[in-house]
Scaffold this active site. Structure first.
Site, mmCIF file in Angstrom:
data_model
loop_
_atom_site.group_PDB
_atom_site.id
_atom_site.type_symbol
_atom_site.label_atom_id
_atom_site.label_comp_id
_atom_site.label_asym_id
_atom_site.label_seq_id
_atom_site.Cartn_x
_atom_site.Cartn_y
_atom_site.Cartn_z
ATOM 1 N N LYS A 51 0.795 -1.231 0.000
ATOM 2 C CA LYS A 51 0.000 0.000 0.000
ATOM 3 C C LYS A 51 0.828 1.281 0.000
ATOM 4 O O LYS A 51 0.419 2.307 0.528
ATOM 5 C CB LYS A 51 -0.997 0.033 1.166
ATOM 6 C CG LYS A 51 -1.747 -1.250 1.422
ATOM 7 C CD LYS A 51 -2.235 -1.949 0.183
ATOM 8 C CE LYS A 51 -3.329 -1.255 -0.574
ATOM 9 N NZ LYS A 51 -3.632 -1.990 -1.844
ATOM 10 N N HIS A 106 7.398 -7.486 -2.354
ATOM 11 C CA HIS A 106 7.203 -6.890 -1.026
ATOM 12 C C HIS A 106 8.202 -7.478 -0.030
ATOM 13 O O HIS A 106 8.046 -7.301 1.175
ATOM 14 C CB HIS A 106 5.793 -7.212 -0.491
ATOM 15 C CG HIS A 106 4.686 -6.408 -1.104
ATOM 16 N ND1 HIS A 106 4.807 -5.091 -1.481
ATOM 17 C CD2 HIS A 106 3.387 -6.747 -1.377
ATOM 18 C CE1 HIS A 106 3.645 -4.663 -1.952
ATOM 19 N NE2 HIS A 106 2.779 -5.647 -1.908
ATOM 20 N N SER A 136 -4.593 2.754 4.012
ATOM 21 C CA SER A 136 -4.837 2.103 2.726
ATOM 22 C C SER A 136 -4.918 0.584 2.913
ATOM 23 O O SER A 136 -5.777 -0.087 2.327
ATOM 24 C CB SER A 136 -3.692 2.467 1.767
ATOM 25 O OG SER A 136 -3.902 1.907 0.503
HETATM 26 P P1 A3P Z 1 -5.121 4.646 -1.180
HETATM 27 O O1 A3P Z 1 -5.741 3.408 -0.605
HETATM 28 O O2 A3P Z 1 -4.663 5.601 -0.113
HETATM 29 O O3 A3P Z 1 -5.971 5.318 -2.183
HETATM 30 P P2 A3P Z 1 -0.106 -0.408 -3.559
HETATM 31 O O4 A3P Z 1 -0.154 -0.383 -5.027
HETATM 32 O O5 A3P Z 1 1.266 -0.435 -3.004
HETATM 33 O O6 A3P Z 1 -0.981 -1.499 -3.015
HETATM 34 O O7 A3P Z 1 -0.698 0.980 -3.031
HETATM 35 C C1 A3P Z 1 -2.057 1.289 -3.227
HETATM 36 C C2 A3P Z 1 -2.245 2.756 -2.946
HETATM 37 O O8 A3P Z 1 -1.658 3.515 -4.020
HETATM 38 C C3 A3P Z 1 -3.716 3.132 -2.895
HETATM 39 O O9 A3P Z 1 -3.782 4.202 -1.934
HETATM 40 C C4 A3P Z 1 -3.948 3.612 -4.310
HETATM 41 O O10 A3P Z 1 -5.078 4.418 -4.466
HETATM 42 C C5 A3P Z 1 -2.661 4.377 -4.558
HETATM 43 N N1 A3P Z 1 -2.419 4.626 -5.983
HETATM 44 C C6 A3P Z 1 -2.419 3.764 -7.013
HETATM 45 N N2 A3P Z 1 -2.200 4.411 -8.169
HETATM 46 C C7 A3P Z 1 -2.080 5.710 -7.885
HETATM 47 C C8 A3P Z 1 -1.858 6.913 -8.667
HETATM 48 N N3 A3P Z 1 -1.761 6.864 -9.991
HETATM 49 N N4 A3P Z 1 -1.776 8.076 -8.008
HETATM 50 C C9 A3P Z 1 -1.890 8.147 -6.678
HETATM 51 N N5 A3P Z 1 -2.099 7.069 -5.882
HETATM 52 C C10 A3P Z 1 -2.198 5.861 -6.483
#
Ligand code: A3P
Length: 299
Positions: A51, A106, A136
């Site tokens: 996240k 990860h 998140s």
């Molecule tokens: P949120 O839950 O705060 O919205 P991961 O990919 O490591 O699992 O992280 C997921 C987080 O990255 C989520 O955060 C998601 O919305 C955010 N995310 C994914 N793509 C994004 C983008 N283009 N810009 C900003 N945040 C992004």
């Protein structure tokens, strides 16, 4: 602590060499085999704690390296372009992939392929304000079909801070990678700096991976990596992950994509407690600065 929550986690995880993994998607044998994975100099690994902006950076990397994807002419999702090395959601033969290969992980630093420790290949480590990563992750847990128990926010904070969640402790993960940075050919990027100035972050990544894109190509990468565009891009928004793993009626993988959302849910007492633990575990490392600098301008 809610015992039901811990039991629900216990049923779905195993501990291996100091970290918790999700049984549904990996095994001790898979993790152990990674140590001997054959590495090429041209490989690029994206490493994150969950996240923290993994999928976002998968999108950026795949756009930087794959012209066809940039033009929308290839129907290949990001998880296939930048596959996970420790998860078995899609079975891919890494050895038959053409160079340069892109991978996601990860894993903590000490479980990564041995060859990476001799500074072969490149690693991009993306990290995020842990309060936002925790929030998140909390929402992500609600989508997990294998977690039957409803875990409330208060309980999740405890699970996160004590490292009971899948992939273990955020503190150990970031600390481990940061304090062993000299062992690897590694670039650190924060979620917050990507939010503050995506173009600069893309250029920073391009420079590190030796990809010379012209201005227009950089513009296209930036445009296709914005939250709004990714949210509507079925190859980038992880809606392709089968319902067997994620229940999409419970939320979206691309949820809010903002900086500082933790302020909307954490009480002052919860935040202060988190800060205290942060200080104890991370206080000697100079890595909080970016959040302080970015928060005011990027939320
Ligand atoms: P949120 O839950 O705060 O919205 P991961 O990919 O490591 O699992 O992280 C997921 C987080 O990255 C989520 O955060 C998601 O919305 C955010 N995310 C994914 N793509 C994004 C983008 N283009 N810009 C900003 N945040 C992004």
């Amino acid at each position: 602590m809610d015992r039901g929550a811990l039991e629900a986690l216990n049923n779905e995880r195993f501990e291996h060499k100091g970290t918790y993994f999700e049984s549904k998607i990996t095994s001790p044998e898979v993790i152990d085999a990674i140590e001997h994975m054959e590495i090429r100099d041209s490989d690029v690994f994206l490493v994150t704690y969950p996240k923290s902006g993994t999928v976002w950076t998968q999108q950026i990397l795949s756009l930087i390296f794959n012209e066809g994807h940039r033009n929308g002419t290839e129907n290949i999702d990001n998880m296939t372009r930048v596959p996970w090395i420790e998860f078995s959601m899609n079975s891919i033969d890494f050895n038959s992939r053409p160079s340069p290969r892109l991978f996601s992980s990860h894993l903590p630093y000490y479980l990564m392929p041995r060859d990476l420790k001799s500074r072969k290949a490149k690693i991009i480590y993306v990290y995020r304000n842990p309060k936002d990563a925790m929030l998140s992750y909390y929402h992500f847990f609600k989508m997990k079909t294998n977690i039957k128990h409803t875990i409330n926010w208060e309980t999740f904070i405890e699970l996160f801070m004590s490292g009971e969640v899948f992939c273990g402790s955020w503190f150990d993960h970031v600390r481990g990678w940061y304090t062993h940075k000299e062992d690897f050919n590694i670039l650190f990027v924060t979620y917050e700096e990507m939010k503050k100035d995506l173009r600069s972050a893309v250029l920073k990544i391009c420079k590190f991976v030796d990809m010379n894109l012209d201005e227009k190509a950089v513009d296209t990468v930036v445009e296709k990596a914005t939250f709004t565009n990714m949210k509507h891009d079925p190859l980038a928004n992880y809606t392709f992950v089968p319902n067997e793993f994620l229940d999409r009626s419970k939320g979206d993988f691309l949820r809010k994509g903002t900086v500082g959302d933790w302020k909307n849910i954490m009480t002052v007492a919860q935040s202060e407690r988190f800060d205290k633990v942060y200080k104890e575990k991370m206080g000697d490392l100079p890595i909080k600065l970016w959040w302080d600098l970015c928060e005011e301008t990027t939320s």
